[in-house]
Design a protein around this motif. Sequence first.
Motif, PDB file in Angstrom:
ATOM      1  N   GLY A 533     -15.020 -45.854   7.768  1.00 58.19           N
ATOM      2  CA  GLY A 533     -14.048 -46.920   8.040  1.00 58.19           C
ATOM      3  C   GLY A 533     -12.611 -46.489   7.820  1.00 58.19           C
ATOM      4  N   LYS A 534     -12.372 -45.793   6.729  1.00 63.49           N
ATOM      5  CA  LYS A 534     -10.988 -45.406   6.382  1.00 63.49           C
ATOM      6  C   LYS A 534     -10.440 -44.360   7.350  1.00 63.49           C
ATOM      7  CE  LYS A 534     -10.165 -47.502   2.283  1.00 63.49           C
ATOM      8  NZ  LYS A 534     -10.704 -48.772   2.838  1.00 63.49           N
ATOM      9  N   GLN A 535     -11.337 -43.592   7.946  1.00 65.06           N
ATOM     10  CA  GLN A 535     -10.881 -42.509   8.830  1.00 65.06           C
ATOM     11  C   GLN A 535     -10.531 -42.979  10.242  1.00 65.06           C
ATOM     12  OE1 GLN A 535     -12.860 -41.354   6.244  1.00 65.06           O
ATOM     13  NE2 GLN A 535     -13.114 -39.152   6.454  1.00 65.06           N
ATOM     14  N   ILE A 536     -10.876 -44.231  10.522  1.00 66.92           N
ATOM     15  CA  ILE A 536     -10.585 -44.749  11.872  1.00 66.92           C
ATOM     16  C   ILE A 536      -9.076 -44.962  12.002  1.00 66.92           C
ATOM     17  CG2 ILE A 536     -10.997 -46.676  13.477  1.00 66.92           C
ATOM     18  CD1 ILE A 536     -13.654 -45.495  12.877  1.00 66.92           C
ATOM     19  N   VAL A 537      -8.520 -44.527  13.122  1.00 60.60           N
ATOM     20  CA  VAL A 537      -7.080 -44.735  13.366  1.00 60.60           C
ATOM     21  C   VAL A 537      -6.928 -45.546  14.657  1.00 60.60           C
ATOM     22  CG1 VAL A 537      -4.842 -43.612  13.670  1.00 60.60           C
ATOM     23  CG2 VAL A 537      -6.630 -42.459  12.340  1.00 60.60           C
ATOM     24  N   PRO A 538      -6.754 -46.867  14.534  1.00 55.60           N
ATOM     25  CA  PRO A 538      -6.548 -47.653  15.756  1.00 55.60           C
ATOM     26  C   PRO A 538      -5.105 -47.458  16.244  1.00 55.60           C
ATOM     27  CG  PRO A 538      -7.289 -49.026  13.899  1.00 55.60           C
ATOM     28  CD  PRO A 538      -6.831 -47.729  13.340  1.00 55.60           C
ATOM     29  N   ASN A 612     -11.387 -34.901   9.302  1.00 54.65           N
ATOM     30  CA  ASN A 612     -11.673 -35.579  10.561  1.00 54.65           C
ATOM     31  C   ASN A 612     -11.173 -37.012  10.524  1.00 54.65           C
ATOM     32  OD1 ASN A 612     -13.286 -34.236  12.748  1.00 54.65           O
ATOM     33  ND2 ASN A 612     -14.424 -33.530  10.949  1.00 54.65           N
ATOM     34  N   MET A 613     -10.161 -37.317  11.313  1.00 51.86           N
ATOM     35  CA  MET A 613      -9.779 -38.712  11.507  1.00 51.86           C
ATOM     36  C   MET A 613     -10.337 -39.111  12.877  1.00 51.86           C
ATOM     37  SD  MET A 613      -8.175 -39.337   8.713  1.00 51.86           S
ATOM     38  CE  MET A 613      -7.207 -40.826   8.842  1.00 51.86           C
ATOM     39  N   ILE A 614     -10.534 -40.414  13.070  1.00 52.87           N
ATOM     40  CA  ILE A 614     -11.207 -40.854  14.302  1.00 52.87           C
ATOM     41  C   ILE A 614     -10.300 -41.816  15.067  1.00 52.87           C
ATOM     42  CG2 ILE A 614     -13.324 -41.873  15.217  1.00 52.87           C
ATOM     43  CD1 ILE A 614     -14.604 -41.377  12.456  1.00 52.87           C
ATOM     44  N   PRO A 615      -9.510 -41.291  16.001  1.00 46.37           N
ATOM     45  CA  PRO A 615      -8.614 -42.196  16.713  1.00 46.37           C
ATOM     46  C   PRO A 615      -9.324 -43.011  17.798  1.00 46.37           C
ATOM     47  CG  PRO A 615      -8.270 -39.945  17.469  1.00 46.37           C
ATOM     48  CD  PRO A 615      -9.307 -39.879  16.376  1.00 46.37           C
ATOM     49  N   PHE A 616      -8.968 -44.273  17.865  1.00 43.58           N
ATOM     50  CA  PHE A 616      -9.358 -45.148  18.972  1.00 43.58           C
ATOM     51  C   PHE A 616      -8.055 -45.629  19.590  1.00 43.58           C
ATOM     52  CE2 PHE A 616     -13.291 -45.289  16.618  1.00 43.58           C
ATOM     53  CZ  PHE A 616     -14.283 -45.512  17.574  1.00 43.58           C
ATOM     54  N   TYR A 617      -7.719 -45.067  20.726  1.00 45.89           N
ATOM     55  CA  TYR A 617      -6.461 -45.454  21.378  1.00 45.89           C
ATOM     56  C   TYR A 617      -6.795 -46.403  22.529  1.00 45.89           C
ATOM     57  CZ  TYR A 617      -2.382 -45.032  24.444  1.00 45.89           C
ATOM     58  OH  TYR A 617      -1.329 -45.311  25.276  1.00 45.89           O
ATOM     59  N   ILE A 618      -6.356 -47.647  22.368  1.00 47.43           N
ATOM     60  CA  ILE A 618      -6.689 -48.661  23.386  1.00 47.43           C
ATOM     61  C   ILE A 618      -5.427 -49.085  24.118  1.00 47.43           C
ATOM     62  CG2 ILE A 618      -6.699 -50.456  21.591  1.00 47.43           C
ATOM     63  CD1 ILE A 618      -8.862 -51.863  23.326  1.00 47.43           C
ATOM     64  N   TYR A 619      -5.481 -49.075  25.417  1.00 46.76           N
ATOM     65  CA  TYR A 619      -4.279 -49.319  26.214  1.00 46.76           C
ATOM     66  C   TYR A 619      -4.672 -49.924  27.556  1.00 46.76           C
ATOM     67  CZ  TYR A 619      -6.049 -45.024  28.265  1.00 46.76           C
ATOM     68  OH  TYR A 619      -6.873 -44.095  28.848  1.00 46.76           O
TER      69      TYR A 619
END
Length: 908
Positions: A533-538, A612-619
């Motif tokens: 959870g903490k590694q997610i980067v919205p 490892n960070m986990i980006p979720f880029y929403i556009y």
Amino acid sequence: MKNDNTEQKGVLQGHTNSGGTGRGNDPLERQKYQNSLENVLEYFLKHMEPERVPDIVDKLISGLRESGINIPPPVSSPYINTIPPEEEPVYPGNREIERSIKSYLRWNAMAMVVKANRLHSGLGGHISTYASSATLHEVGFNHFFRGGEGDRPADQIYFQGHASPGNYARAFLERRLEASHLHNFRQELSAGGGLSSYPHPYLMPGFWQFPSVSMGLAPIMSIYQARFNRYMNARGFQKGDEPRVWCFIGDGETDEPETLGALTLASREKLDNLVWVINCNLQRLDGPVRGNGKIIQELESMFRGAGWNVIKVIWGSDWDPLLEADKSGMLVRRMEEAVDGDFQKYSVETGSYTRKHFFGKYPELLELVNNLSDDQIRKLKRGGHDPQKVYAAYKAASEHKGAPTVILAKTVKGYGLGEAGEGRNVTHQQKKLNEKELREFRARFGVPISDEDIVDTPFYRPPEDSPETQYLLARRKTLGGFLPKREVKAPLLDVPDKDFYAEFFKGSERFEVSTTMAFVRLLGNLLRHKNVGKQIVPIIPDEARTFGMDPLFREVGIYSPKGQLYEPVDRKTLLYYHETKDGQILEEGITEAGAMSSFVAAGTSYATHGLNMIPFYIYYSMFGFQRIGDLMWAAGDIKAKGFLLGATAGRTTLNGEGLQHEDGHSHVLASTIPTLLTYDPAFAYEIAVIIWDGMRRMYREGEEVFYYLTLHNENYTMPPMPQGVEEGILKGLYRFRRGEATRKHKAHILGSGPILREALRAQQILSEKYDVSADVWSATSYKLLRNDAMLVKRWNMLHPAEPPRRSYVENLLDEEEGVFVAVSDYMKIVPDQIAPWVPGGLTTLGTDGFGRSDTRENLRRFFEVDAEITVIATLYALAQEGRVPMETVDKAIRDLGIDPEKAFPSLV
Ligand SMILES: Cc1ncc(C[n+]2csc(CCOP(=O)(O)OP(=O)(O)O)c2C)c(N)n1
Ligand SMILES: [Mg+2]
């Protein structure tokens, strides 16, 4: 006057805003103050060197500013070095050895290009860029750039792409590369491999960290990298010393809007961990950058206006005595008068020319250089070639607090190439040197190569025990190891297993939701997951509300280094706009380029931060590949991992927005990136399976790939997941619902995204009215199906004697009876990708043409992707095979209310 800050503060300390006390309001009194200030100024002008006066006034004004008086910063300063000679630190290195090392680097970088082109004309390469930036590199390598050994993360350095021969030459001297590698510069396919033309982590994953050759991308990525480093710090992932981000940029490169477009983010967020070095050699590819102006002055105004610390390194030390002797300020005036086109000319001309045309304009200046020979005038150096000046600038930049620094270093393009291309307009393209030019080069830089050998242009490396090698290695050891160097040390993650996604496999029951809503819910769950959870980067470029993501504002906070200095207007609501110092969301504002740069920074943290960070880029999907495709290409090159989510996608699913917003081709553009897995899911469970597996592949297995999913805003009930479809979802195709078994004719309809529902409606009409049993398939990824089929076909071609293999599509469809029709909210070319492997061919319906604004129903009829048209296409395919009469199709067109002469998107 003493330059002593404390003294200034003494005068200004205790200053409070006089508003309300009446002080200074009396006009006579004000006049008195003004007169006394003018007297002081007059005194300055009489007793100071004129070019130093602005510096003093600047400092006074800074003092006023520090005491709280609002005076806008000045945007320009005289055309001289920002750091006066008396403030320069002592150079800590051995100048003589460093010069020898630099000379060998220059030689080898040149030899690499010359050799490659001598053997294989047309291979290309650049000599002149590194020639102009060698000192800028070397002062950094010997004194500033920190390597990654020990506890501290390595500095992150973006080198100018076409200066790469300089980096290879250094790695050769450092004994990280051998002559055989240098021989294969730009010949990557030769036996044993070669060196990539430019910095490409994809091609040299142990060496290059940042791809930089597409002008403008490295600068913007470096800003967001520095910002991401701060984010990592604020969120507790990185402790202690932070890495410094250095970015080397060409002056021509500043023409790119991406280069200068994000400057204020860097100052707003006080990114003093960022240093830009702009190599102002006054030339780009075709000619001068600002022949009729001054690029350094123009850039200074831009950067100062944007709140950066600007350090100009214009003149080398030889100019110091001349400036010292210039009591009237005439020399500075002449420096300011001459335009860059003039300075370029001086760099190629003789000393007598410069004496006549530069100094000769004013008799006073001629006198100033009376005691210099023409040769001495010709050799007057520019600041960017003087290690002393460059060192002073780098040191000041490294110590500057509260703002990013830009160093504007004036150099000569092709420095040292002499007749072969120093300062000429054709310099950028220069790839060959004749024997005479090689000899001159060797003599100028004292490279120990014999007369017999010179024509071969051999590489030169001083012996292991030479003072140069020992010095160079010792410097890098002290500074923490070699650079550039890409290392993957990040521990893999314990990502959630399948059960975690169970709610999405059940379907939404009676609730109607969109795939965007389903994704947002899934993201919320992931953010709460104990392992990842903490590694997610919205990451969101000002569209969170459009996608229904605003609940996350409150839940995980928006990252802001200042926290929240105001009470948000919606504070009383549950979902208020919550900015916080350790916020998890990167709310970027309206900059897809910036948001994508954040994606790249977060997606490569496994290589830059060892985490490892986990980006979720929403556009908005239309503003992805179409708008910033080159950054997405760079994301592939740099091996960024993570999820790109193109929301409100589909040419007819987003219904009111029209031509600019309705995306019917991002899947075409996405198909061009080799390491990108692309999906157009129809249902919530498909999204869950794709993300579950994506997390596994990227973060549990460490695969360096990334994902693109289109999300849609049409609400419908999400069905439960049929048994055993996971593999099909991931590979790109599975049968979602069989047609009625008892019908006379057989057909197959491939649908994707929300258009799958049109396929289902067509299935019903075909069954009820036309005695056709149509199976409906969900095609989640045409790109992946095609890749698999192409690889299999190639293997078969090259192994003709062995039993042929079958692709996934062939395995799935070969035994099926009947005709095949695909219907998509994307251009026809998307489903057409698999047409060669579909038995009997594929009839494709898709949304070619510019979008329109209207209702979904009208749009789907207009673009001919609705159920009725799908029925017609299926019947027509059957009729072409002689299975139904053409009259049936004709009648169906009338029965289903389709006007054969209807309007249609125009195509040329
Ligand atoms: C986006 C993009 N457009 C064009 C090019 C082709 N190109 C390579 S180098 C160059 C000139 C660069 O000039 P400058 O930035 O001043 O660098 P210098 O070599 O002078 O240091 C150009 C146009 C490119 N690499 N990227
Ligand atoms: Mg240039």
